[in-house]
Scaffold this motif. Structure first.
Motif, PDB file in Angstrom:
ATOM      1  N   TYR A   1      -4.787   6.206   1.711  1.00  0.00           N
ATOM      2  CA  TYR A   1      -2.752   6.199   1.989  1.00  0.00           C
ATOM      3  C   TYR A   1      -2.620   5.407   3.075  1.00  0.00           C
ATOM      4  O   TYR A   1      -2.937   5.683   4.180  1.00  0.00           O
ATOM      5  CB  TYR A   1      -2.540   7.359   2.062  1.00  0.00           C
ATOM      6  N   HIS A   2      -1.311   4.731   3.049  1.00  0.00           N
ATOM      7  CA  HIS A   2      -1.088   3.862   4.706  1.00  0.00           C
ATOM      8  C   HIS A   2      -0.055   4.292   5.403  1.00  0.00           C
ATOM      9  O   HIS A   2       1.250   5.143   4.560  1.00  0.00           O
ATOM     10  CB  HIS A   2      -0.202   2.967   3.409  1.00  0.00           C
TER      11      HIS A   2
ATOM     12  N   PRO B   1       0.660  -1.087  -0.207  1.00  0.00           N
ATOM     13  CA  PRO B   1       0.022  -0.118  -0.278  1.00  0.00           C
ATOM     14  C   PRO B   1       0.885   1.501   0.305  1.00  0.00           C
ATOM     15  O   PRO B   1       1.596   1.555   0.893  1.00  0.00           O
ATOM     16  CB  PRO B   1      -0.945  -0.196   1.316  1.00  0.00           C
TER      17      PRO B   1
END
Length: 321
Positions: free
Chosen positions: A250-251, A95
């Motif tokens: 988002y990671h 990710p």
């Protein structure tokens, strides 16, 4: 009552988890960085290495480590160097989240040749693709390190001379879901200024560069980037349409798979700064009063990235610094 002045804040460091400190230190030392601090925590089985540009030509030469911008903090958990299954997540493979750190150099051809000659790989070489004024080197953990030019790209391709003492740790890039929410957070909450915007409509993304210090004068050092000689910039990458997606996009690098950990801002008065953040109703990861470490706090930005807040020792009452 103590007060705080966000214009005195500094974008102090970016933290990356690493596998083998010997290999990673060698890479960043090749780029001219040196160790300006180290914390060892043998009971907790990890060490922290703080790397920065510290030559007489550096932007923050001889400053206390908390009174700098453009530091890279490397976190090493004991044993990972011999663990065949351990590999930090570089943020560009899924990710996605964190993107890269960026070094600006005096002679980009010479700098890239020097990195290549030392045996390091590139995600993108200067000659790859249409953008011939940037490259992306890979550190030993495959974090992307963007290389940009401080000066006009030499059309004669003089690849022989480069002075690492003139390099800068220019910026850190993270991807953001909603540009308006993120820009407002870093401006209104953390006191940064929007220094530069790069719109790339045909490619479907924009870049926003924020930081502390005086406003950019608008001139361009290299024909492309007017802030290439600065340190301590935060680049927000916004891909069109992500703001319309449901939930987290988002990671943050701290959930599995781990890699990038946080960015850090040093402040003039830690207690007053945290009181101001409380008034701004930030989302806390860790307040000053939480846990055993009473000298650091962590807030969360709109995407859940961690932002450490520490005391700049230059402003500490009674400091000899």
């Amino acid at each position: 009552m103590a007060t705080t002045d966000p214009s005195k804040y500094k974008f102090n460091h970016t933290m990356l988890r690493i596998k083998d400190p010997k290999k990673t230190l060698a890479f960043y030392e090749l780029l001219g960085m040196s160790q300006v601090n180290k914390f060892e925590f043998p009971d907790n089985k990890f060490d922290l290495y703080f790397l920065a540009y510290d030559s007489p030509k550096a932007a923050s030469h001889a400053n206390h480590w908390t009174d700098r911008e453009g530091i890279i903090e490397l976190t090493h958990n004991y044993g990972t160097e011999t663990d065949d299954n351990y590999k930090p997540h570089n943020g560009n493979k899924s990710p996605q989240g964190f993107g890269h750190v960026c070094i600006s150099v005096d002679n980009i051809q010479a700098a890239c040749k020097r990195i290549s000659d030392a045996g390091y790989k590139f995600q993108k070489k200067l000659e790859d693709g249409r953008m011939r004024h940037i490259a992306f080197a890979l550190d030993p953990d495959e974090y992307w390190v963007e290389i940009i030019a401080q000066n006009p790209v030499d059309k004669t391709e003089n690849v022989h001379e480069t002075d690492t003492q003139t390099y800068r740790m220019n910026h850190t890039m993270i991807r953001v879901k909603d540009k308006d929410a993120s820009i407002a957070f870093y401006q209104d909450i953390l006191g940064m200024q929007l220094k530069r915007t790069s719109e790339n409509e045909s490619a479907g993304f924009n870049l926003y560069f924020l930081g502390y210090g005086p406003p950019a004068d608008g001139s361009s050092a290299n024909g492309v980037n007017p802030s290439a000689t600065k340190e301590g910039l935060l680049e927000l990458t916004w891909n069109y349409g992500t703001e319309k997606q449901e939930g987290k996009v988002y990671h943050d690098g701290n959930a599995e798979p781990q890699g990038f950990g946080h960015i850090c801002v040093s402040v003039d008065d830690l207690d007053a700064a945290c009181a101001r953040l409380e008034e701004k109703k930030v989302n806390w990861k860790k307040r000053l009063t939480d846990g055993r470490m009473k000298n650091v706090a962590f807030v969360l930005d709109p995407d859940g990235y961690w932002i450490e807040v520490i005391q700049n020792e230059k402003y500490k009452q009674g400091s000899k610094y």
